[in-house]
Design a protein around this motif. Structure first.
Motif, mmCIF file in Angstrom:
data_model
loop_
_atom_site.group_PDB
_atom_site.id
_atom_site.type_symbol
_atom_site.label_atom_id
_atom_site.label_comp_id
_atom_site.label_asym_id
_atom_site.label_seq_id
_atom_site.Cartn_x
_atom_site.Cartn_y
_atom_site.Cartn_z
ATOM 1 N N LEU A 106 0.877 -1.155 -0.070
ATOM 2 C CA LEU A 106 0.046 0.079 -0.172
ATOM 3 C C LEU A 106 0.810 1.287 -0.045
ATOM 4 C CD1 LEU A 106 -2.709 -1.090 2.530
ATOM 5 C CD2 LEU A 106 -2.669 -1.385 0.047
ATOM 6 N N PRO A 122 -1.351 6.684 2.925
ATOM 7 C CA PRO A 122 -3.103 6.661 3.040
ATOM 8 C C PRO A 122 -3.558 8.079 2.370
ATOM 9 C CG PRO A 122 -1.733 7.033 4.999
ATOM 10 C CD PRO A 122 -0.546 6.772 3.790
ATOM 11 N N SER A 123 -4.748 7.937 1.970
ATOM 12 C CA SER A 123 -5.463 9.183 1.339
ATOM 13 C C SER A 123 -6.082 9.766 2.804
ATOM 14 C CB SER A 123 -6.571 8.765 0.647
ATOM 15 O OG SER A 123 -7.702 8.005 1.560
ATOM 16 N N ARG A 141 -9.054 10.257 3.521
ATOM 17 C CA ARG A 141 -10.207 9.473 4.174
ATOM 18 C C ARG A 141 -9.595 8.433 4.817
ATOM 19 N NH1 ARG A 141 -13.142 4.662 3.057
ATOM 20 N NH2 ARG A 141 -15.553 5.069 3.396
ATOM 21 N N GLU A 142 -8.509 7.484 4.374
ATOM 22 C CA GLU A 142 -8.084 6.392 5.101
ATOM 23 C C GLU A 142 -7.497 7.090 6.389
ATOM 24 O OE1 GLU A 142 -6.867 3.373 1.444
ATOM 25 O OE2 GLU A 142 -5.650 5.272 1.859
ATOM 26 N N GLN A 164 -8.010 -0.223 9.517
ATOM 27 C CA GLN A 164 -9.116 -0.558 8.384
ATOM 28 C C GLN A 164 -8.771 -0.670 7.130
ATOM 29 O OE1 GLN A 164 -12.611 2.145 9.353
ATOM 30 N NE2 GLN A 164 -13.164 2.120 7.295
ATOM 31 N N ARG A 165 -7.795 0.066 6.521
ATOM 32 C CA ARG A 165 -7.473 -0.050 5.044
ATOM 33 C C ARG A 165 -6.667 -1.103 4.866
ATOM 34 N NH1 ARG A 165 -1.587 2.725 4.170
ATOM 35 N NH2 ARG A 165 -2.476 3.247 2.407
ATOM 36 N N TRP A 169 0.927 -3.078 8.155
ATOM 37 C CA TRP A 169 0.486 -2.211 9.428
ATOM 38 C C TRP A 169 1.523 -1.528 10.341
ATOM 39 C CZ3 TRP A 169 -1.999 -6.773 8.263
ATOM 40 C CH2 TRP A 169 -1.772 -7.583 8.999
#
Length: 252
Positions: free
Chosen positions: A64, A67-68, A70-71, A78-79, A97
Motif C-alpha cells: 500500500l 494513505p488518503s 479519508r483513510e 481499516q485500510r 500495518w
C-alpha cells in the motif's frame, strides 16, 4: 552460496511451495505472510521467489502507498482489512500495518499518541486474525548498515531500479539509529506467542531466500511434504528473543 547450488535448492523449494499452495486451494486455507525490514533489505526479491510458480488467481502481493485523507480519518487497521486473504488465498504484505511502528514513527508521519494506540491495539488485531484460523507469519529482514549502503548505491546507479528510489531512501543511513530504536521497541511490544516475529539475516540475498522459504514450509502442513529438504539454518532465520542482542544476532 554459489549460483548453481542456489538454483537447485530454489527449484526444490518452489516445488514444495506448489504442493503447499495446492493444499491451500483444496482445503480453503487462509495464508498471510508479512515482510518488514529496512530499505533495500530484499523484501521484493524474497516475495518474488515465494510466489513465482504459484497460481496468480489465488496469490496477491499487497504494498500500500500513502494513505488518503479519508483513510487517515479511519481506524488505522481499516485500510488493511480488505486485503486480508479469504479461503484458498495466499497474501504477501510488502510492508504492512507495522509501518506505524517503523517509518511513520521515525519520519514523524504519526504522533506519539497514534503510535502508542497502535501498540495497544495490534495484539488484539492479530489475535483476532489467528483465532480465525489464519496461517500468519511475520518476518523482519535484518540488514547491516554497510550492506544497506552498498545496495542503496547500486539502486541509484541502476536504470532498471529507478522506481525503487524514494526520498525516504536518502535518510535510511543518516537515521540508522532511529530506525534501530523503533525496531527494537516494535519487537518487544509486538512479539506475541500467537504471532511471533521471525528475523532473517539478509546480507546474503540467496541464503536469505532459501532459508526463509525453508523456515516457512517447515512450519506448515501439506500433503507430500519432504521434511528433509526443509532444514533451515537457525543462524540465518530465527525467532526473536531479547537475548538476540547480547549474542549479536541483530544489526545495531
Amino acid at each position: 552460496m554459489d549460483n548453481k547450488t542456489y538454483k537447485k535448492e530454489l527449484y526444490t523449494l518452489q516445488v514444495e511451495l506448489v504442493k503447499f499452495h495446492k493444499s491451500v486451494i483444496e482445503q480453503g486455507k487462509k495464508v498471510c505472510l508479512l515482510f518488514e525490514g529496512r530499505d533495500a533489505a530484499g523484501k521484493d526479491g524474497i516475495i518474488k521467489r515465494f510466489r513465482e510458480h504459484l497460481s496468480p488467481r489465488e496469490v496477491r502481493t499487497v504494498a500500500l502507498g500513502t494513505p488518503s485523507d479519508r483513510e487517515k480519518s479511519a481506524w488505522y487497521f481499516q485500510r488493511f482489512v480488505p486485503h486480508l486473504p479469504v479461503a484458498g488465498e495466499v497474501v504477501f504484505f510488502n510492508r504492512s500495518w507495522y509501518n506505524r511502528a517503523g517509518v511513520e514513527r521515525v519520519m514523524n508521519f504519526c504522533n506519539a499518541r497514534e503510535c502508542q494506540k497502535f501498540m495497544d491495539e495490534v495484539g488484539n488485531f492479530e489475535h483476532l486474525l489467528t483465532q480465525d484460523d489464519l496461517i500468519f507469519f511475520k518476518y523482519y529482514l535484518d540488514i547491516s548498515k554497510q550492506e544497506q549502503k552498498k545496495r542503496l548505491k547500486a539502486r541509484r546507479e541502476s536504470p532498471l531500479k529507478q522506481w525503487k528510489i524514494s526520498p525516504i531512501d536518502k535518510k535510511a543511513q543518516t537515521m540508522w539509529h532511529a530506525y534501530s530504536e523503533a525496531r527494537d521497541v516494535m519487537f518487544v511490544k509486538t512479539h506475541f506467542v500467537y504471532a511471533p516475529w521471525y528475523i532473517a539475516h539478509c546480507d546474503n540475498k540467496k541464503s536469505t531466500r532459501i532459508n526463509v522459504i525453508k523456515h516457512f514450509l517447515s512450519h506448515v502442513d501439506y500433503q507430500g511434504k519432504q521434511k528433509e529438504k526443509l532444514i533451515y539454518d537457525p543462524s540465518i532465520v530465527f525467532e526473536f528473543d531479547p537475548l538476540c542482542y547480547e549474542k549479536g544476532m541483530i544489526a545495531t
